[in-house]
Write an enzyme that holds these catalytic residues in place. Sequence first.
Site, PDB file in Angstrom:
ATOM      1  N   ARG A  55     -12.411 -47.791 -48.999  1.00 45.47           N
ATOM      2  CA  ARG A  55     -13.284 -48.123 -50.139  1.00 45.47           C
ATOM      3  C   ARG A  55     -14.326 -49.149 -49.682  1.00 45.47           C
ATOM      4  NH1 ARG A  55     -11.619 -51.886 -53.093  1.00 45.47           N
ATOM      5  NH2 ARG A  55      -9.518 -51.094 -53.398  1.00 45.47           N
ATOM      6  N   LYS A  96     -29.466 -34.173 -54.619  1.00 44.43           N
ATOM      7  CA  LYS A  96     -30.662 -33.333 -54.705  1.00 44.43           C
ATOM      8  C   LYS A  96     -31.278 -33.137 -53.306  1.00 44.43           C
ATOM      9  CE  LYS A  96     -29.427 -33.888 -58.943  1.00 44.43           C
ATOM     10  NZ  LYS A  96     -29.992 -34.865 -59.851  1.00 44.43           N
ATOM     11  N   ASP A 153     -36.175 -44.931 -58.957  1.00 38.89           N
ATOM     12  CA  ASP A 153     -35.416 -43.705 -58.712  1.00 38.89           C
ATOM     13  C   ASP A 153     -36.358 -42.755 -57.971  1.00 38.89           C
ATOM     14  OD1 ASP A 153     -34.229 -41.191 -58.842  1.00 38.89           O
ATOM     15  OD2 ASP A 153     -33.344 -41.523 -60.817  1.00 38.89           O
ATOM     16  N   TYR A 205     -34.328 -39.292 -66.454  1.00 42.92           N
ATOM     17  CA  TYR A 205     -33.201 -38.387 -66.226  1.00 42.92           C
ATOM     18  C   TYR A 205     -32.155 -38.614 -67.327  1.00 42.92           C
ATOM     19  CZ  TYR A 205     -29.133 -36.234 -64.131  1.00 42.92           C
ATOM     20  OH  TYR A 205     -28.024 -35.459 -63.916  1.00 42.92           O
TER      21      TYR A 205
HETATM   22  C1  LIG Z   1     -29.514 -35.907 -60.735  1.00 39.74           C
HETATM   23  C2  LIG Z   1     -30.278 -37.143 -60.969  1.00 39.74           C
HETATM   24  C3  LIG Z   1     -29.641 -38.368 -61.193  1.00 39.74           C
HETATM   25  C4  LIG Z   1     -28.122 -38.487 -61.280  1.00 39.74           C
HETATM   26  O1  LIG Z   1     -27.530 -38.216 -60.054  1.00 39.74           O
HETATM   27  P1  LIG Z   1     -26.056 -37.552 -59.912  1.00 39.74           P
HETATM   28  O2  LIG Z   1     -25.921 -37.416 -58.434  1.00 39.74           O
HETATM   29  O3  LIG Z   1     -26.072 -36.264 -60.649  1.00 39.74           O
HETATM   30  O4  LIG Z   1     -25.104 -38.533 -60.499  1.00 39.74           O
HETATM   31  C5  LIG Z   1     -30.431 -39.482 -61.381  1.00 39.74           C
HETATM   32  N1  LIG Z   1     -31.779 -39.412 -61.341  1.00 39.74           N
HETATM   33  C6  LIG Z   1     -32.424 -38.248 -61.136  1.00 39.74           C
HETATM   34  C7  LIG Z   1     -33.908 -38.226 -61.130  1.00 39.74           C
HETATM   35  C8  LIG Z   1     -31.706 -37.074 -60.943  1.00 39.74           C
HETATM   36  O5  LIG Z   1     -32.359 -35.916 -60.762  1.00 39.74           O
END
Ligand SMILES: *Cc1c(COP(=O)(O)O)cnc(C)c1O
Length: 380
Positions: free
Chosen positions: A47, A196, A171, A99
């Site tokens: 962890r 992604k 983000d 998001y």
């Molecule tokens: C998918 C996504 C998230 C969340 O991420 P997870 O890996 O699904 O927890 C946050 N911000 C954006 C822009 C995303 O596309």
Amino acid sequence: MKFNTKAIHGGQHDIDPAYGSVMPPIYQTSTYSQTTPGGHKGFEYSRSGNPTRAALERAFASIENAKHGLAFASGLAAIDAVIKLLKPGDEVISTNDLYGGTYRLFTKIFEDFGVKFHFIGMENAENIEAYINDNTKLIWVETPTNPMMNIIDIKKCAGIAKKHNILLAVDNTFATPYLQRPMDLGADIVMHSATKYLGGHSDVVMGALMLNDDELAERLFFIQNASGAVCGPMDSFLVLRGLKTLHVRVQRHCENGKKVAEYLRDHPKIEKVYWPGFEEHPNHEVAKAQMDDFGGMISFVTKGNDYDEAIRIVERLKIFTLAESLGGVESLAGHPASMTHASIPKEEREKTGVVDALIRLSVGIEDAADLTADLEQAIG
Ligand SMILES: *Cc1c(COP(=O)(O)O)cnc(C)c1O
């Protein structure tokens, strides 16, 4: 080192002193033997740290021009760690076209812990100033936004954040560091859903934070370990492998995205296409200044704005898969009004542009002609 080299080699030194393996071994272990209490080789419990994850975390830092990288079990776990820097009474100013999972985390979890969130349009960064007070601790920016592809000026946000001594987190999931590097524009924290583009193959859920400040990094490492939402060694290995082709993948995403966006713009049945690469996009100039290209995320609306017609289109698609998520090598399509934004009341979602017929595409790296032919047969 330039980006294309960093994507492959960034942070990847002394990977395997034992045998010289080119890829880091998958250290599938929860713990590490000690010769005497505290006598270990840098790792004591997975962890807190794992060599495969550490290799990935160094790569994460490298591609975002940051000093420190942290890997989490998901993008939302990474965001969760950032908000845990705050205390009850603290305030956050956030992008409004956000998001959905981030919005849910902020409003359904952290509001109950006394953190206050302001969701505002940030296409004019000056709007932020009006919401700043002594309790404001964090500005949360997502750009391009999801699903409307609005662009927010990161440098301007950084200027405002610095002036008021507030943290700026960006983000960067949609843009990827191949196209946009928020640290260079003045951000304090960069966040990714590595699920992604960074992973890139729709086979892992993971999150990342990148940052420069040592004290902030130490605090976030403490939160990562104390809260425990870490990713496993196998997933770390997969994302590290994904990163090695990030630059070539995103380059092709951009090429295909442009072709698909232009095809849709010229289609007689299409009312509107949202893609920051178009000169008529309201924030095109900002996109041009802070991004190296415009990516493969596109939203569009059919003429007549018919809910059922939009559903029929996404059902008819054969190469585009109807699915949540984005950023993988394969093309995906989504219908926000019935999928990601279904829980938001119609009047609310329409305020930000998420109308009944809005369809969102994550354009993959297949042959662009096959993708436009697929749209042609589906739209009719
Ligand atoms: C998918 C996504 C998230 C969340 O991420 P997870 O890996 O699904 O927890 C946050 N911000 C954006 C822009 C995303 O596309």
